[in-house]
Design a protein around this motif. Structure first.
Motif, mmCIF file in Angstrom:
data_model
loop_
_atom_site.group_PDB
_atom_site.id
_atom_site.type_symbol
_atom_site.label_atom_id
_atom_site.label_comp_id
_atom_site.label_asym_id
_atom_site.label_seq_id
_atom_site.Cartn_x
_atom_site.Cartn_y
_atom_site.Cartn_z
ATOM 1 N N LEU A 65 0.820 -1.211 0.000
ATOM 2 C CA LEU A 65 0.000 0.000 0.000
ATOM 3 C C LEU A 65 0.854 1.261 0.000
ATOM 4 O O LEU A 65 0.616 2.192 -0.779
ATOM 5 N N HIS A 66 1.858 1.299 0.863
ATOM 6 C CA HIS A 66 2.651 2.520 1.016
ATOM 7 C C HIS A 66 3.694 2.696 -0.080
ATOM 8 O O HIS A 66 3.927 3.816 -0.539
ATOM 9 N N THR A 67 4.334 1.625 -0.480
ATOM 10 C CA THR A 67 5.449 1.725 -1.426
ATOM 11 C C THR A 67 5.001 1.632 -2.879
ATOM 12 O O THR A 67 5.500 2.362 -3.741
ATOM 13 N N HIS A 68 4.048 0.746 -3.151
ATOM 14 C CA HIS A 68 3.673 0.483 -4.546
ATOM 15 C C HIS A 68 2.269 0.964 -4.909
ATOM 16 O O HIS A 68 1.894 0.904 -6.079
ATOM 17 N N LYS A 69 1.505 1.400 -3.912
ATOM 18 C CA LYS A 69 0.114 1.825 -4.134
ATOM 19 C C LYS A 69 -0.672 0.730 -4.856
ATOM 20 O O LYS A 69 -1.400 0.974 -5.812
ATOM 21 N N LYS A 70 -0.509 -0.491 -4.362
ATOM 22 C CA LYS A 70 -1.222 -1.624 -4.941
ATOM 23 C C LYS A 70 -2.076 -2.320 -3.888
ATOM 24 O O LYS A 70 -1.634 -2.548 -2.765
ATOM 25 N N LEU A 71 -3.308 -2.657 -4.288
ATOM 26 C CA LEU A 71 -4.156 -3.543 -3.509
ATOM 27 C C LEU A 71 -3.896 -4.979 -3.974
ATOM 28 O O LEU A 71 -2.986 -5.217 -4.773
ATOM 29 N N LYS A 240 -12.975 -1.348 -15.409
ATOM 30 C CA LYS A 240 -13.408 0.029 -15.135
ATOM 31 C C LYS A 240 -13.767 0.186 -13.658
ATOM 32 O O LYS A 240 -13.401 1.180 -13.018
ATOM 33 N N TYR A 241 -14.477 -0.794 -13.122
ATOM 34 C CA TYR A 241 -14.899 -0.718 -11.724
ATOM 35 C C TYR A 241 -13.701 -0.843 -10.782
ATOM 36 O O TYR A 241 -13.616 -0.132 -9.773
ATOM 37 N N LEU A 242 -12.770 -1.720 -11.108
ATOM 38 C CA LEU A 242 -11.581 -1.889 -10.266
ATOM 39 C C LEU A 242 -10.749 -0.610 -10.222
ATOM 40 O O LEU A 242 -10.160 -0.275 -9.188
ATOM 41 N N LYS A 243 -10.698 0.096 -11.321
ATOM 42 C CA LYS A 243 -9.961 1.368 -11.351
ATOM 43 C C LYS A 243 -10.618 2.392 -10.430
ATOM 44 O O LYS A 243 -9.929 3.171 -9.758
ATOM 45 N N VAL A 244 -11.942 2.374 -10.377
ATOM 46 C CA VAL A 244 -12.664 3.282 -9.475
ATOM 47 C C VAL A 244 -12.372 2.920 -8.019
ATOM 48 O O VAL A 244 -12.097 3.799 -7.189
ATOM 49 N N ILE A 245 -12.427 1.631 -7.705
ATOM 50 C CA ILE A 245 -12.143 1.163 -6.346
ATOM 51 C C ILE A 245 -10.737 1.580 -5.923
ATOM 52 O O ILE A 245 -10.513 2.094 -4.817
ATOM 53 N N HIS A 246 -9.769 1.359 -6.800
ATOM 54 C CA HIS A 246 -8.377 1.705 -6.494
ATOM 55 C C HIS A 246 -8.228 3.206 -6.271
ATOM 56 O O HIS A 246 -7.568 3.655 -5.322
ATOM 57 N N SER A 247 -8.837 3.993 -7.125
ATOM 58 C CA SER A 247 -8.744 5.448 -7.013
ATOM 59 C C SER A 247 -9.346 5.943 -5.702
ATOM 60 O O SER A 247 -8.764 6.797 -5.016
ATOM 61 N N GLU A 248 -10.491 5.398 -5.327
ATOM 62 C CA GLU A 248 -11.147 5.821 -4.091
ATOM 63 C C GLU A 248 -10.354 5.381 -2.860
ATOM 64 O O GLU A 248 -10.278 6.106 -1.867
ATOM 65 N N PHE A 249 -9.758 4.204 -2.931
ATOM 66 C CA PHE A 249 -8.989 3.705 -1.791
ATOM 67 C C PHE A 249 -7.786 4.597 -1.515
ATOM 68 O O PHE A 249 -7.465 4.891 -0.362
ATOM 69 N N PHE A 250 -7.111 5.032 -2.557
ATOM 70 C CA PHE A 250 -5.892 5.826 -2.388
ATOM 71 C C PHE A 250 -6.147 7.333 -2.473
ATOM 72 O O PHE A 250 -5.215 8.112 -2.653
#
Length: 276
Positions: A65-71, A240-250
């Motif tokens: 999460l902190h280093t790579h911004k990945k879920l 498309k939905y996963l991109k929204v989830i990722h954007s909102e999470f970070f």
């Protein structure tokens, strides 16, 4: 970044965190398997204690999460990424698939014929920028490895993160075998019922049937010589939905929030995104 994680065990006070082929890697003793979980998909014969699993899940999640911004993204295989049947099960109208020119994404594996779902290649390429990805199948080890190799031949996306019936022999699936905190995991599966303990992480996707299904009097994609849409099919809409989830999470401005933020509050699963 704060990482309040446990320290690994010392030799003198061994908790048998990491065991391989029955031998503790720290103290060289032979502990019981009762309190450990198998992780053969990472290394043959590897078992981790409950403490080791908890420690590793938290540490890997914080780093990701902190280093790579990945879920984390856990993908089902059959009917989600591919559809496979025994060659002997092909209908008369489908036998052209093994006799002449084969459509894109069609592969033969031993006695089976495998069709990769449209948009898989683009989906994996784009999702890999946002997620660390696993495949989780109830198929056996050899089947899972072979089929994943068809869609990820260079281990670019999944590396060795392919969980099969070998590690997870029960009917249900569990995130116990995924080395990440549940708060950072998104599951994609065509079958909701196999995730009874992780519904909140779950995105449901329409089953992909390319070949004729037994007992269903409906013309298959293969018989019609057609396929699911690449541009507006289930995987394209899922991305498309996963991109929204990722954007909102970070989207949080305070980095410390990532230590506790929970993707399940965004998913509110089990949920079926539009067009999936």
């Amino acid at each position: 970044m704060t990482m309040n994680v446990l320290s690994s065990p010392s030799h003198s006070n061994c908790g048998h965190w990491y065991v391989r082929h029955g031998i503790c890697l720290t103290c060289k003793k032979k502990p019981s398997h009762a309190e450990s979980l198998p992780f053969d998909y990472l290394f043959s014969g590897l078992r981790l204690s409950q403490e080791a699993v908890s420690y590793t899940k938290r540490l890997t999640t914080l780093i990701s999460l902190h280093t790579h911004k990945k879920l984390y993204l856990v993908l089902d295989l059959d009917h989600t990424l591919v559809h496979s049947v025994k060659v002997s099960k092909l209908s008369e109208a489908e036998k052209y698939l093994i006799e002449g020119e084969q459509p894109q994404g069609l592969k033969l594996y031993e006695s089976r014929i495998v069709k990769v779902r449209p948009f898989v290649k683009d989906f994996l390429k784009e999702a890999n920028k946002l997620f660390n990805m696993y495949v989780y199948t109830k198929g056996d080890f050899l089947y899972g490895k072979k089929i994943v190799k068809l869609i990820d031949p260079n281990k670019t996306y999944f590396e060795d993160r392919v969980i099969t019936r070998r590690e997870s022999p029960d009917h249900n699936k569990t995130l116990d075998h995924v080395l990440a905190d549940e708060r950072g995991i998104v599951i994609v599966d065509d079958t909701v019922a196999v995730w009874p303990h992780h519904m909140r992480n779950l995105l449901n996707i329409t089953k992909y049937f390319y070949f004729k299904k037994d007992g269903i009097n409906k013309v298959s994609y293969a018989e019609r010589k057609r396929d699911e849409s690449r541009s507006n099919g289930a995987l394209a809409n899922l991305l498309k939905y996963l991109k929204v989830i990722h954007s909102e999470f970070f989207s949080c401005e305070v980095k410390e929030e990532l230590d506790t933020k929970d993707v399940r509050l965004l998913i509110k699963g089990p949920f079926k995104p539009y067009g999936c």
